[in-house]
Scaffold this active site. Structure first.
Site, PDB file in Angstrom:
ATOM      1  N   TRP A 180      32.881   6.066   0.253  1.00  0.00           N
ATOM      2  CA  TRP A 180      33.790   5.656  -0.822  1.00  0.00           C
ATOM      3  C   TRP A 180      33.930   4.134  -0.770  1.00  0.00           C
ATOM      4  O   TRP A 180      34.010   3.563   0.334  1.00  0.00           O
ATOM      5  CB  TRP A 180      35.168   6.254  -0.627  1.00  0.00           C
ATOM      6  CG  TRP A 180      35.289   7.716  -0.906  1.00  0.00           C
ATOM      7  CD1 TRP A 180      34.278   8.608  -1.189  1.00  0.00           C
ATOM      8  CD2 TRP A 180      36.508   8.461  -0.906  1.00  0.00           C
ATOM      9  NE1 TRP A 180      34.803   9.869  -1.368  1.00  0.00           N
ATOM     10  CE2 TRP A 180      36.176   9.807  -1.209  1.00  0.00           C
ATOM     11  CE3 TRP A 180      37.847   8.146  -0.694  1.00  0.00           C
ATOM     12  CZ2 TRP A 180      37.136  10.816  -1.284  1.00  0.00           C
ATOM     13  CZ3 TRP A 180      38.804   9.140  -0.768  1.00  0.00           C
ATOM     14  CH2 TRP A 180      38.441  10.468  -1.076  1.00  0.00           C
ATOM     15  N   TYR A 233      30.970  26.279  14.358  1.00  0.00           N
ATOM     16  CA  TYR A 233      31.409  25.835  15.692  1.00  0.00           C
ATOM     17  C   TYR A 233      32.058  26.968  16.484  1.00  0.00           C
ATOM     18  O   TYR A 233      31.695  27.224  17.636  1.00  0.00           O
ATOM     19  CB  TYR A 233      32.355  24.630  15.564  1.00  0.00           C
ATOM     20  CG  TYR A 233      31.625  23.379  15.123  1.00  0.00           C
ATOM     21  CD1 TYR A 233      31.066  23.292  13.854  1.00  0.00           C
ATOM     22  CD2 TYR A 233      31.464  22.290  15.963  1.00  0.00           C
ATOM     23  CE1 TYR A 233      30.380  22.163  13.436  1.00  0.00           C
ATOM     24  CE2 TYR A 233      30.785  21.152  15.558  1.00  0.00           C
ATOM     25  CZ  TYR A 233      30.248  21.099  14.289  1.00  0.00           C
ATOM     26  OH  TYR A 233      29.559  19.989  13.881  1.00  0.00           O
ATOM     27  N   ASN A 293      31.288  11.583  13.626  1.00  0.00           N
ATOM     28  CA  ASN A 293      30.168  10.832  14.197  1.00  0.00           C
ATOM     29  C   ASN A 293      30.498   9.346  14.153  1.00  0.00           C
ATOM     30  O   ASN A 293      31.522   8.947  13.584  1.00  0.00           O
ATOM     31  CB  ASN A 293      28.887  11.082  13.393  1.00  0.00           C
ATOM     32  CG  ASN A 293      28.181  12.378  13.799  1.00  0.00           C
ATOM     33  OD1 ASN A 293      28.376  12.884  14.906  1.00  0.00           O
ATOM     34  ND2 ASN A 293      27.358  12.896  12.917  1.00  0.00           N
ATOM     35  N   HIS A 325      24.165  17.741  20.238  1.00  0.00           N
ATOM     36  CA  HIS A 325      25.158  16.928  20.956  1.00  0.00           C
ATOM     37  C   HIS A 325      25.311  17.373  22.409  1.00  0.00           C
ATOM     38  O   HIS A 325      26.408  17.398  22.961  1.00  0.00           O
ATOM     39  CB  HIS A 325      26.531  16.994  20.274  1.00  0.00           C
ATOM     40  CG  HIS A 325      26.574  16.410  18.900  1.00  0.00           C
ATOM     41  ND1 HIS A 325      26.988  15.135  18.623  1.00  0.00           N
ATOM     42  CD2 HIS A 325      26.234  16.936  17.693  1.00  0.00           C
ATOM     43  CE1 HIS A 325      26.918  14.901  17.327  1.00  0.00           C
ATOM     44  NE2 HIS A 325      26.451  15.976  16.731  1.00  0.00           N
ATOM     45  N   HIS A 355      19.791   7.169   3.085  1.00  0.00           N
ATOM     46  CA  HIS A 355      20.940   6.317   3.401  1.00  0.00           C
ATOM     47  C   HIS A 355      21.235   6.375   4.906  1.00  0.00           C
ATOM     48  O   HIS A 355      21.349   5.349   5.578  1.00  0.00           O
ATOM     49  CB  HIS A 355      22.137   6.810   2.578  1.00  0.00           C
ATOM     50  CG  HIS A 355      23.313   5.886   2.535  1.00  0.00           C
ATOM     51  ND1 HIS A 355      24.519   6.251   1.986  1.00  0.00           N
ATOM     52  CD2 HIS A 355      23.492   4.623   2.988  1.00  0.00           C
ATOM     53  CE1 HIS A 355      25.365   5.248   2.085  1.00  0.00           C
ATOM     54  NE2 HIS A 355      24.781   4.246   2.694  1.00  0.00           N
TER      55      HIS A 355
HETATM   56  C1  HEM Z   1      26.229  22.103   8.312  1.00  0.00           C
HETATM   57  C2  HEM Z   1      26.328  21.078   9.118  1.00  0.00           C
HETATM   58  C3  HEM Z   1      26.564  21.182  10.601  1.00  0.00           C
HETATM   59  C4  HEM Z   1      26.458  22.252  11.441  1.00  0.00           C
HETATM   60  C5  HEM Z   1      26.060  23.681  11.093  1.00  0.00           C
HETATM   61  C6  HEM Z   1      26.810  21.784  12.772  1.00  0.00           C
HETATM   62  C7  HEM Z   1      26.798  22.569  13.905  1.00  0.00           C
HETATM   63  C8  HEM Z   1      27.138  22.140  15.169  1.00  0.00           C
HETATM   64  C9  HEM Z   1      27.118  22.955  16.352  1.00  0.00           C
HETATM   65  C10 HEM Z   1      26.700  24.423  16.380  1.00  0.00           C
HETATM   66  C11 HEM Z   1      27.548  22.197  17.391  1.00  0.00           C
HETATM   67  C12 HEM Z   1      27.709  22.616  18.844  1.00  0.00           C
HETATM   68  C13 HEM Z   1      29.176  22.879  19.131  1.00  0.00           C
HETATM   69  C14 HEM Z   1      29.461  23.380  20.521  1.00  0.00           C
HETATM   70  O1  HEM Z   1      28.575  23.943  21.164  1.00  0.00           O
HETATM   71  O2  HEM Z   1      30.602  23.210  20.974  1.00  0.00           O
HETATM   72  C15 HEM Z   1      27.841  20.902  16.867  1.00  0.00           C
HETATM   73  C16 HEM Z   1      28.329  19.844  17.603  1.00  0.00           C
HETATM   74  C17 HEM Z   1      28.774  18.670  17.038  1.00  0.00           C
HETATM   75  N1  HEM Z   1      28.694  18.298  15.715  1.00  0.00           N
HETATM   76 FE1  HEM Z   1      27.911  19.365  14.231  1.00  0.00          FE
HETATM   77  N2  HEM Z   1      27.133  20.469  12.710  1.00  0.00           N
HETATM   78  C18 HEM Z   1      27.000  20.057  11.405  1.00  0.00           C
HETATM   79  C19 HEM Z   1      27.225  18.806  10.909  1.00  0.00           C
HETATM   80  C20 HEM Z   1      27.888  17.817  11.571  1.00  0.00           C
HETATM   81  C21 HEM Z   1      28.409  16.616  10.980  1.00  0.00           C
HETATM   82  C22 HEM Z   1      28.294  16.254   9.496  1.00  0.00           C
HETATM   83  C23 HEM Z   1      29.025  15.925  11.983  1.00  0.00           C
HETATM   84  C24 HEM Z   1      29.763  14.618  11.913  1.00  0.00           C
HETATM   85  C25 HEM Z   1      30.339  14.172  10.840  1.00  0.00           C
HETATM   86  C26 HEM Z   1      28.887  16.686  13.202  1.00  0.00           C
HETATM   87  C27 HEM Z   1      29.395  16.323  14.430  1.00  0.00           C
HETATM   88  C28 HEM Z   1      29.268  17.061  15.580  1.00  0.00           C
HETATM   89  C29 HEM Z   1      29.752  16.614  16.870  1.00  0.00           C
HETATM   90  C30 HEM Z   1      30.453  15.303  17.178  1.00  0.00           C
HETATM   91  C31 HEM Z   1      29.438  17.629  17.777  1.00  0.00           C
HETATM   92  C32 HEM Z   1      29.714  17.612  19.283  1.00  0.00           C
HETATM   93  C33 HEM Z   1      31.125  18.070  19.565  1.00  0.00           C
HETATM   94  C34 HEM Z   1      31.422  17.963  21.045  1.00  0.00           C
HETATM   95  O3  HEM Z   1      31.496  16.814  21.538  1.00  0.00           O
HETATM   96  O4  HEM Z   1      31.533  18.997  21.688  1.00  0.00           O
HETATM   97  N3  HEM Z   1      28.197  17.826  12.916  1.00  0.00           N
HETATM   98  N4  HEM Z   1      27.565  20.875  15.516  1.00  0.00           N
END
Ligand code: HEM
Length: 506
Positions: free
Chosen positions: A298, A353, A143, A69, A189
């Site tokens: 759901w 996070y 998301n 992201h 899916h």
């Molecule tokens: C085990 C599953 C997941 C892991 C380990 C993971 C890990 C991460 C990491 C490390 C970041 C970077 C955060 C940062 O640098 O501030 C991130 C960003 C993000 N993740 Fe995930 N994520 C996972 C699943 C998901 C899922 C399922 C969603 C949505 C339902 C999601 C939505 C997001 C979003 C929107 C961001 C960006 C947040 C922002 O705008 O700063 N992630 N994720």
């Protein structure tokens, strides 16, 4: 000129004093264009403190981009409660009164590629919200899709690696991606949704957002419920045809960023309405599938969407680095009344996070203005460390103490009736991957199906034959026509020798 293009002139009109620049410690700078040298052509002297000060600051301008992201932008606004529906299930104070407003920040993003990538690539979109509630920050990091590719977090790094760049060629690699998807059929899916029209939304204002996971809510009587959050765009859903998305990626890669900034600057403030689906613990026990599996939705018939409130974005960032790049959204930022469900993906995110943000922004990133809770400086026993700006004044730095140091709030405890039992082991995921995807396929018009299979074939055609065949096998378990349409379109492309596709866009 539109507001985004006009930003510099606007600043100049409001700031006419032209005061002298200073060094980082505040001393006035005599000269901003000429370094100090021995003679007009001579080498630079080490005592040119102005040059050294400027370069040292420049050398450290970047924080590491988000590991996923990385490309995104956002805006500030407020959430307003419009019904009393959620208050009966959730004791979070931000929902307790109709009309109550909570300040917030939203950040929208692409997932896979770098901070410089195009806004219209085929990718899920991040939908991250930070609510500055009176009980601390609640981050809803979702998301634009209600589902996800995988249901066990162990696979998350691999999922991301295959969607980023090949470590040798530094190119997007369809072999890596389709190899992984075809070996992990629970992805079908979400992959179907990705290659559907919904995979290329027309900017961020025209897409819905979802909490995606199931969350637990607890009310003031201590009763627990399971909840899904849906944020429906009030602008209406609009998607870009694949060819248009590709064209915009070349002409205006910052399309969505510009669109959001200009809309807010022109007073055309976008909003989203929050709906929830709620189930009791008894009901989730009766689900015919795992209700905590994020690859599934759901039923909206059995669990109808109920309106809760609306958020409106009405203030652009005034300093993008401080307001957006330094924002730390963390699914572990929860407030009393909102708790995680047993969803394994969500559980892993509670760790990941904060961990990445301590690396990306530093251990005290929650003291940065954009991340501070409303009650900052907030009392606790944490002290010192790099860039800490509030150090608890003269409060005792140990607990328990006899000197009126901050105490405990037993009412903030998580669901006290929660019970979990079982053998500690590594369990395989459920195998019912296909039926919800089949229902989605069946609901599409023939035109939608045609566009979906064309989009998918454009990417699948670039993978090796054994991988393609394995993927058709996955699609066949969803629907035979779905599989044969993709298969035929790929074969046709190979027959025509048309196997170079828009790799970065698919
Ligand atoms: C085990 C599953 C997941 C892991 C380990 C993971 C890990 C991460 C990491 C490390 C970041 C970077 C955060 C940062 O640098 O501030 C991130 C960003 C993000 N993740 Fe995930 N994520 C996972 C699943 C998901 C899922 C399922 C969603 C949505 C339902 C999601 C939505 C997001 C979003 C929107 C961001 C960006 C947040 C922002 O705008 O700063 N992630 N994720």
């Amino acid at each position: 000129m539109d507001p985004a293009s006009n930003q510099m002139s606007q600043w100049a009109q409001q700031n006419k004093d032209n005061s002298p620049a200073t060094l980082s410690a505040g001393q006035p700078v005599d000269n901003l264009t000429e370094s100090m040298t021995v003679g007009p052509r001579g080498p630079i002297v080490l005592n040119d403190l102005v040059l050294i000060n400027n370069l040292a600051s420049f050398d450290r301008e970047r924080v590491p981009e988000r590991v996923v992201h990385a490309k995104g932008s956002g805006a500030f606004g407020y959430f307003e409660v419009t019904t009393d529906y959620l208050a009966q299930f959730c004791r979070a104070k931000m929902f307790d009164k109709v009309g109550k407003r909570t300040p917030m920040l939203a950040r929208f993003s692409q997932v896979s590629l770098e901070s410089g990538s195009a806004d219209t690539v085929r990718d899920p979109r991040g939908f991250a919200l930070k609510f500055y509630t009176e009980e601390g920050n609640w981050d809803m990091v979702g998301n634009n899709t209600p589902i996800f590719f995988i249901s066990d977090p162990m696979l998350f790094p691999s999922l991301i690696h295959v969607n980023k760049r090949n470590p040798v060629t530094h190119l997007k690699d369809p072999n890596m991606k389709w190899d992984f998807f075809s070996l992990r059929p629970e992805s079908v899916h979400q992959v179907t949704r990705l290659y559907h029209d919904l995979g290329t939304p027309d900017g961020w204002r025209h897409m819905d957002g979802f909490g995606s996971h199931t969350f637990k809510n607890v009310n003031s009587k201590g009763e627990a419920f399971f909840v899904k959050y849906h944020f429906r765009t009030d602008q209406g859903v609009k998607n870009l045809p694949a060819a248009k998305a590709a064209e915009i990626a070349g002409m205006d890669p910052d399309y969505a960023t510009r669109d959001l900034f200009n809309a807010i600057a022109e007073g055309n403030c976008p909003s989203w309405t929050l709906y929830v689906q709620v189930a009791t613990p008894e009901q989730v026990k009766q689900f015919p599938f795992n209700p905590f599996d994020v690859t599934k939705v759901w039923s909206e018939e059995d669990y109808p969407l109920k309106e809760v409130g609306r958020f409106t974005l009405n203030k652009n960032p005034t300093n993008w680095h401080m307001d957006i790049e330094s924002a730390a959204f963390n699914p572990g930022n929860l407030v009393p009344g909102i708790e995680p469900s047993p969803d394994k993906m969500l559980q892993a995110r509670l760790f990941s996070y904060g961990d990445t943000q301590r690396y990306r922004l530093g251990p005290n990133h929650e003291q940065l203005p954009v991340n501070r809770p409303l009650n900052f400086p907030n009392p606790n026993y944490q002290k010192d460390g790099p860039q800490r700006v509030d150090n608890q004044d003269g409060k005792p730095n140990y607990f328990p103490n006899s000197f009126n140091g901050p105490g405990e709030a037993p009412s903030a405890a998580w669901d006290v009736n929660d019970t979990a039992s079982g053998n500690v082991a590594r369990y395989p995921i459920d195998t019912d991957h296909y039926w919800q995807c089949k229902a989605m396929w069946d609901q599409m018009t023939p035109d939608e199906q045609d566009r979906l299979t064309t989009n998918m074939a454009e990417s699948v055609k670039m993978a090796a034959e054994p991988i393609r065949n394995r993927w058709y096998g996955v699609l066949e378990k969803v629907d035979k026509t779905y599989a044969s349409q993709v298969h035929q379109k790929v074969d046709q492309a190979h027959k025509e020798g048309n196997i170079v596709g828009a790799v970065t866009l698919a």
